[in-house]
Design a protein around this motif. Structure first.
Motif: not given
Length: 310
Positions: A38-53
């Protein structure tokens, strides 16, 4: 370095998933895939990889909106590199920033991963709306919003004629669009423009599917460019639009351009606005919204441009 493809299956008038199927057959290195839902989902996905380190190359497989979301989610991450495969309908991101052409070019990059830092635009009005290429107020934003909401577009997409709806809405919107007053505050000075059609803040030259709205824009100079089209008749505006693809519209006296690290824009009506072609609400009446540039805020895979700058 891990490689992740974030795929928008509905990009490119619904053809992105078919393009991905063909592209995937050519990949010869380990990778992960995530499909946006859905719209905005790619933001959440990218943030999850950012937080994974973990050191990760994220390749957006979609259009301008997909890349905007990935970049917004990855902004400021030291562990992420962002790249792109153009699979949208407009693909202005790939005109201003480097895009991978095929799986082989990604494989070559992974052998010696280098990147450059790029500017990121921010529209601040209560919250922060980030944009990689441009953000605008007025005619172009209204056309984009109406097209994206159109049921006619979805029907025409099924017969590969989706772009016809843009032409239809350009004609319809141009005929009834109500021009507005724009107040621009820049470095403490205020300028008022009357009979404004659109105001676009750019981080790179292109918008609207290949129109060179801001020829002087550079993606790494720490500046944004403002383009205001005002005081022009509907008939002449059509002529000006025809010259935007070459960047020669800047010779018209009704086209005002300037550069800065920050602009504050206020309008006298609730006017449509967009970020990288996606609907971003309407401007509050007589309340200034701020456009700023975050210098070197995100990493973009850009080895070709790095060589060109030497």
């Amino acid at each position: 370095m891990k490689t992740v493809f974030i795929i928008n299956p509905v990009a490119g008038n619904g053809n992105a998933l078919k393009k991905w199927s063909r592209f995937a057959e050519t990949i010869r290195f380990p990778y992960e895939t995530v499909l946006t839902q859905k719209a905005g989902h790619a933001i959440t996905i990218a943030r999850s990889y950012k937080e994974a380190g973990e050191k990760t190359l994220i390749v957006g497989f979609g259009g301008d909106g997909t890349l905007r979301e990935i970049i917004a989610g990855a902004a400021g991450a030291e562990n992420l590199l962002v790249g792109a495969i153009a699979a949208g309908s407009g693909n202005d991101f790939g005109r201003g920033f480097h895009s991978f052409q095929n799986a082989e070019s990604i494989a070559e990059f992974l052998k010696h991963p280098e990147a450059v830092r790029e500017d990121l635009g921010e529209l601040q009005n209560g919250g922060i709306h980030r944009f990689a290429s441009s953000s605008g107020i007025g005619l172009d934003a209204e056309i984009s919003a109406l097209v994206n909401l159109s049921t006619l577009k979805r029907w025409l997409n099924k017969i590969n004629a989706g772009k016809l709806v843009y032409l239809l809405y350009v004609v319809l919107t141009l005929a009834r669009f109500k021009k507005f007053q724009l107040t621009v505050e820049q470095q403490g000075r205020k300028t008022v423009f009357e009979d404004v059609w659109l105001a676009t803040v750019s981080n790179q030259p292109y918008f609207g599917g290949g129109m060179k709205i801001s020829p002087a824009s550079k993606t790494d100079d720490g500046l944004l460019e403002l383009t205001v089209v005002h005081g022009i008749s509907r008939l002449k505006l059509l002529l000006v639009f025809g010259t935007v693809f070459t960047g020669s519209h800047t010779r018209f006296k009704e086209v005002h351009q300037t550069s800065s690290t920050e602009f504050k824009l206020a309008v006298d009506g609730a006017i449509f606005r967009h970020t990288d072609g996606d609907y971003a609400g309407k401007t509050p009446i007589h309340e200034a919204v701020s456009y700023t540039v975050s210098e070197h805020h995100w990493y973009a895979v850009n080895t070709r441009k790095k060589e060109e700058r030497k």
